[in-house]
Design a protein around this motif. Structure first.
Motif, mmCIF file in Angstrom:
data_model
loop_
_atom_site.group_PDB
_atom_site.id
_atom_site.type_symbol
_atom_site.label_atom_id
_atom_site.label_comp_id
_atom_site.label_asym_id
_atom_site.label_seq_id
_atom_site.Cartn_x
_atom_site.Cartn_y
_atom_site.Cartn_z
ATOM 1 N N UNK A 160 35.830 -8.500 34.585
ATOM 2 C CA UNK A 160 35.958 -7.322 33.648
ATOM 3 C C UNK A 160 34.695 -6.131 33.989
ATOM 4 N N UNK A 161 35.093 -4.899 34.120
ATOM 5 C CA UNK A 161 34.234 -3.889 34.401
ATOM 6 C C UNK A 161 33.926 -3.585 33.140
ATOM 7 N N UNK A 162 32.342 -3.619 33.178
ATOM 8 C CA UNK A 162 31.872 -3.322 31.563
ATOM 9 C C UNK A 162 31.893 -1.952 31.188
ATOM 10 N N UNK A 177 30.768 -10.917 23.914
ATOM 11 C CA UNK A 177 29.900 -9.583 24.843
ATOM 12 C C UNK A 177 28.810 -10.241 25.377
ATOM 13 N N UNK A 178 28.550 -11.407 25.321
ATOM 14 C CA UNK A 178 27.541 -11.891 26.026
ATOM 15 C C UNK A 178 27.269 -11.494 27.638
ATOM 16 N N UNK A 179 26.318 -10.791 27.859
ATOM 17 C CA UNK A 179 26.023 -10.207 29.051
ATOM 18 C C UNK A 179 26.339 -8.833 29.455
ATOM 19 N N UNK A 180 26.978 -8.320 28.288
ATOM 20 C CA UNK A 180 27.688 -6.696 28.639
ATOM 21 C C UNK A 180 26.712 -5.873 27.766
ATOM 22 N N UNK A 181 26.865 -4.903 28.140
ATOM 23 C CA UNK A 181 25.646 -3.845 27.751
ATOM 24 C C UNK A 181 25.601 -3.643 26.252
ATOM 25 N N UNK A 208 29.908 12.918 32.492
ATOM 26 C CA UNK A 208 28.424 12.998 32.824
ATOM 27 C C UNK A 208 27.708 11.901 32.264
ATOM 28 N N UNK A 209 28.547 10.975 31.563
ATOM 29 C CA UNK A 209 27.937 9.606 30.874
ATOM 30 C C UNK A 209 27.473 8.851 31.824
ATOM 31 N N UNK A 210 26.190 8.163 31.632
ATOM 32 C CA UNK A 210 25.858 7.355 32.656
ATOM 33 C C UNK A 210 26.631 6.247 32.923
ATOM 34 N N UNK A 211 26.584 5.552 34.123
ATOM 35 C CA UNK A 211 27.363 4.620 34.401
ATOM 36 C C UNK A 211 26.843 3.280 33.770
ATOM 37 N N UNK A 212 27.870 2.423 33.395
ATOM 38 C CA UNK A 212 27.585 1.013 32.592
ATOM 39 C C UNK A 212 26.426 0.303 33.497
ATOM 40 N N UNK A 213 25.656 -0.475 32.820
ATOM 41 C CA UNK A 213 24.615 -1.250 33.352
ATOM 42 C C UNK A 213 25.389 -2.303 34.340
ATOM 43 N N UNK A 214 26.209 -2.921 33.998
ATOM 44 C CA UNK A 214 27.197 -4.005 34.526
ATOM 45 C C UNK A 214 28.286 -3.353 35.178
ATOM 46 N N UNK A 269 30.559 -4.107 37.680
ATOM 47 C CA UNK A 269 31.701 -4.827 38.202
ATOM 48 C C UNK A 269 32.100 -6.067 37.612
ATOM 49 N N UNK A 270 31.144 -7.054 37.209
ATOM 50 C CA UNK A 270 31.843 -8.198 36.524
ATOM 51 C C UNK A 270 30.905 -8.348 35.113
ATOM 52 N N UNK A 271 31.773 -9.417 34.376
ATOM 53 C CA UNK A 271 31.312 -9.528 33.184
ATOM 54 C C UNK A 271 30.100 -10.546 33.353
ATOM 55 N N UNK A 272 29.985 -11.276 33.969
ATOM 56 C CA UNK A 272 28.821 -12.086 34.261
ATOM 57 C C UNK A 272 28.560 -12.084 35.962
ATOM 58 N N UNK A 273 27.376 -12.062 36.388
ATOM 59 C CA UNK A 273 26.763 -12.291 37.829
ATOM 60 C C UNK A 273 27.686 -13.780 38.041
ATOM 61 N N UNK A 274 27.955 -13.404 39.587
ATOM 62 C CA UNK A 274 28.603 -14.512 40.230
ATOM 63 C C UNK A 274 27.606 -15.844 40.394
ATOM 64 N N UNK A 275 28.006 -17.024 40.017
ATOM 65 C CA UNK A 275 27.212 -18.138 40.016
ATOM 66 C C UNK A 275 26.624 -18.415 41.650
#
Length: 238
Positions: free
Chosen positions: A26-28, A71-75, A224-230, A232-238
């Motif tokens: 999921x792209x945040x 929404x855990x880990x999302x902006x 011109x909105x800033x790019x989302x913090x995360x 490419x992925x909903x959670x960092x890859x383990x």
């Protein structure tokens, strides 16, 4: 990268809870969602088919239902502090196409009946579609103590197939205008209204009374909105 760390693409998934439960990529976009819901209480967005409108509506629905665990880990989880649960009335109009006036009226009535099972029916004379929607919005607010959220996905779906048939188009458009009319007069009971569609061709005629509807379809500021913090992925890859 180890293939075991790759997330599955959410092909064909249009509901945010299902996307999360199946641990899909999921792209945040929640930073944009958070800014959007704080931009205006009434928003219209037009985008082509297969753009992801239904998934966006589902994500907004989950947010207003207070489902923070999704929404855990999302902006948005890092900036939203309240996570209150609001009553949400969601109408997917894609199920109301390929029919005439009678079929459209029956489909809209069926959608209202689903929420009347939750919030109850109104007075015996509350029979017209607009009266029933108005009553639902008010009762949901009174019963929960929180204003109602109304989400309408593909508002123009019932009209697209008959765009070339003037007489039938006018009949269907009048039914839809009547159905949506309470959205203006229920302002004291509404927290947020979000409407998506494929085209704008009937927006002015259907929502002519809703003069506070903000159309963000071509909003220059969105570029011109800033790019989302995360990114490419909903959670960092383990």
């Amino acid at each position: 990268m180890d293939s075991k760390t790759l997330k599955r693409l959410p092909v064909g998934i249009q509901t945010f809870p299902k996307l999360v439960e199946q641990d899909c990529l999921y792209i945040d976009k929640t930073e944009y969602i958070y800014k959007m819901i704080n931009y205006s209480n009434y928003i219209f967005l037009s985008r082509p088919r297969r753009f992801g409108k239904s998934l966006l509506v589902s994500t907004i629905q989950s947010y207003f239902e207070g489902r923070r665990e999704l929404f855990k880990g999302l902006y948005i989880d890092s900036v939203e502090k309240e996570w209150a649960a609001y009553p949400v009335l969601r109408f997917d109009m894609s199920t109301a196409k390929h029919g005439g006036p009678e079929e459209l009226t029956q489909e809209l009535s069926s959608k209202l009946s689903k929420y009347e099972l939750v919030y109850g029916k109104g007075l015996p004379d509350e029979t017209n579609l607009n009266q029933r929607l108005l009553g639902l919005i008010e009762r949901a607010h009174v019963q929960t103590g929180r204003k109602t959220v109304v989400l309408i996905d593909e508002y123009d779906a019932p009209l697209l197939d008959v765009a070339h048939r003037t007489d039938e188009l006018c009949q269907l458009r009048e039914i839809m205008r009547n159905f949506y009319s309470p959205l203006k007069y229920c302002d004291p009971h509404l927290q947020f209204v979000f409407i998506t569609g494929i085209t704008k061709f009937s927006q002015l005629s259907i929502f002519s009374e809703l003069n506070n509807l903000k159309n963000i379809s071509m909003l220059p500021a969105s570029r011109s909105l800033p790019a989302p913090t995360h990114a490419y992925s909903r959670w960092p890859a383990p």
